[in-house]
Design a protein around this motif. Structure first.
Motif, PDB file in Angstrom:
ATOM      1  N   HIS A 247       0.866  -1.179   0.000  1.00  0.00           N
ATOM      2  CA  HIS A 247       0.000   0.000   0.000  1.00  0.00           C
ATOM      3  C   HIS A 247       0.902   1.228   0.000  1.00  0.00           C
ATOM      4  O   HIS A 247       1.682   1.434   0.929  1.00  0.00           O
ATOM      5  N   GLU A 249       1.822   5.360  -0.594  1.00  0.00           N
ATOM      6  CA  GLU A 249       1.406   6.760  -0.560  1.00  0.00           C
ATOM      7  C   GLU A 249       2.363   7.567  -1.435  1.00  0.00           C
ATOM      8  O   GLU A 249       3.581   7.566  -1.198  1.00  0.00           O
ATOM      9  N   ASP A 302      -5.818   3.137  -3.340  1.00  0.00           N
ATOM     10  CA  ASP A 302      -6.000   3.008  -1.892  1.00  0.00           C
ATOM     11  C   ASP A 302      -6.594   4.329  -1.405  1.00  0.00           C
ATOM     12  O   ASP A 302      -5.888   5.342  -1.325  1.00  0.00           O
ATOM     13  N   PRO A 303      -7.894   4.358  -1.084  1.00  0.00           N
ATOM     14  CA  PRO A 303      -8.554   5.628  -0.753  1.00  0.00           C
ATOM     15  C   PRO A 303      -8.293   6.104   0.673  1.00  0.00           C
ATOM     16  O   PRO A 303      -8.755   7.175   1.053  1.00  0.00           O
ATOM     17  N   THR A 304      -7.537   5.341   1.465  1.00  0.00           N
ATOM     18  CA  THR A 304      -7.319   5.716   2.866  1.00  0.00           C
ATOM     19  C   THR A 304      -6.247   6.777   3.037  1.00  0.00           C
ATOM     20  O   THR A 304      -6.090   7.332   4.137  1.00  0.00           O
ATOM     21  N   VAL A 305      -5.473   7.051   1.971  1.00  0.00           N
ATOM     22  CA  VAL A 305      -4.461   8.104   2.021  1.00  0.00           C
ATOM     23  C   VAL A 305      -4.543   8.922   0.738  1.00  0.00           C
ATOM     24  O   VAL A 305      -5.068   8.462  -0.278  1.00  0.00           O
ATOM     25  N   GLU A 306      -4.024  10.141   0.777  1.00  0.00           N
ATOM     26  CA  GLU A 306      -3.979  10.954  -0.425  1.00  0.00           C
ATOM     27  C   GLU A 306      -2.988  10.346  -1.412  1.00  0.00           C
ATOM     28  O   GLU A 306      -1.888   9.937  -1.029  1.00  0.00           O
ATOM     29  N   GLY A 308      -3.086   7.435  -2.928  1.00  0.00           N
ATOM     30  CA  GLY A 308      -2.802   6.066  -2.516  1.00  0.00           C
ATOM     31  C   GLY A 308      -2.947   5.073  -3.657  1.00  0.00           C
ATOM     32  O   GLY A 308      -3.821   5.211  -4.525  1.00  0.00           O
TER      33      GLY A 308
END
Length: 341
Positions: A247, A249, A302-306, A308
């Motif tokens: 994952h 960033e 990955d939408p949990t971080v900018e 991502g």
């Protein structure tokens, strides 16, 4: 003119694979010597269509060879690698003994081949950790395009990463369960058959294992010291093939579609990624066995971080994770004229 080569630790899983890959890739070798401990003297090993008899590494004259591919463990490498280099041979070492030495290049050819433009100061080049290799091969083209800030990885590592004894243990424990025999862990800390073990190598003071520390430190040395990486490394009941769920960033926005386009063109990467439920495409460890590539599947946001991005990375750990990477290093050295007969 062909090079004279020694494979030190030739009777181990990685050593055997080194001999196989040298023959498969038609490496310009003249004499090839299979070396191991005294207990293995006279044992026969295959090298292409030839048979090599194992010689005693302790009494071998390393001034007779130009290149040594070493996979004999960290303790042996720490004790012997510098002596071998001083005898005139260039050493490519598969253990962890020299990886963080500032005078020893830590190399994955698809990522930092520029480190192989001259003979290293100590005459030793280090092969990275198996999971690190496949991870940085997949991260490098993404980093070049959108700069990686941070990576969180979970690994699913096969028992062959712990050696032949661990492979035998998985086989024996699986059989024991079916016939209702007792399970007695030995090579691994807990039962591995029908189980997973979230501990590879020893625990460190901060609660991480040394395997997890290796992935962090080696990625920084190979790819970029600014990258922050957090790892959880797990042993799984698979014989060959490591997997990494990464994952990422990024500093810049990168769509999965663009990431796939980049990965399709990246050296050493094979993109196998389609989510059509009628005909999905993704790679598992079984499909990676015997292959040279690092496979990437399931590329998605990955939408949990900018900025991502997530991906699934699979490779044959005995090949690209060890033996193949060492042979590729040797090939670059030959092409650059750094090592000559």
């Amino acid at each position: 003119m062909p090079l004279n080569i020694a494979v030190y630790g030739a009777t181990g899983a990685v050593g055997k694979e080194m001999l196989t890959i040298l023959a498969e890739r038609l490496f310009p070798a003249g004499e090839v010597h299979a070396l191991a401990s005294r207990q293995s003297i006279g044992r026969e090993l295959s090298y292409g269509d030839r048979t090599l008899k194992v010689k005693d590494a302790a009494n071998f004259d390393f001034s007779k060879v130009d290149l040594v591919l070493m996979s004999a463990g960290g303790d042996v490498s720490k004790a012997e690698a510098e002596k071998i280099a001083k005898a005139g041979a260039l050493v490519i070492d598969n253990s962890s003994a020299w990886r963080m030495d500032p005078d020893v290049p830590l190399v994955v050819p698809e990522v930092n081949a520029h480190e192989l433009e001259a003979r290293p100061k100590k005459g030793i080049i280090a092969n990275p950790n198996c999971s690190t290799i496949q991870t940085v091969v997949a991260l490098k083209p993404i980093h070049d395009r959108a700069r990686i800030r941070r990576v969180s990885v979970s690994t699913y590592q096969s028992v062959s990463g712990a050696g032949q004894a661990a492979m035998d243990e998985l086989w024996n424990q699986t059989r024991a369960i079916y016939v209702n025999d007792p399970i007695e862990p030995d090579a691994l800390p807990k039962q591995i058959a029908f189980n997973v073990i979230p501990k590879i190598d020893v625990f460190m003071e901060d609660g991480a294992t040394k395997e997890e520390w290796k992935m962090t430190a080696e990625t920084k040395k190979i790819l970029d010291p600014k990258i922050r990486l957090f790892a959880t490394c797990v042993r799984v009941p698979v014989f060959v093939g490591h997997c990494v769920a990464a994952h990422i960033e990024l500093e810049e926005e990168l769509s999965p579609e663009e990431a796939r386009d980049i990965l399709r063109e990246a050296p050493g990467v094979m993109l196998i990624d389609r989510t059509d439920e009628d005909d999905p495409m993704y790679v598992t460890p079984v499909e990676s066995v015997g292959e040279f590539a690092t496979f990437v599947s399931r590329v998605r946001t990955d939408p949990t971080v900018e900025h991502g991005l997530a991906m699934w990375i699979v490779s044959d750990n005995l090949r690209k994770g060890a033996a193949l990477n060492a042979v590729q290093i040797a090939e670059v050295l030959v092409n650059n004229g750094v090592v000559r007969a």
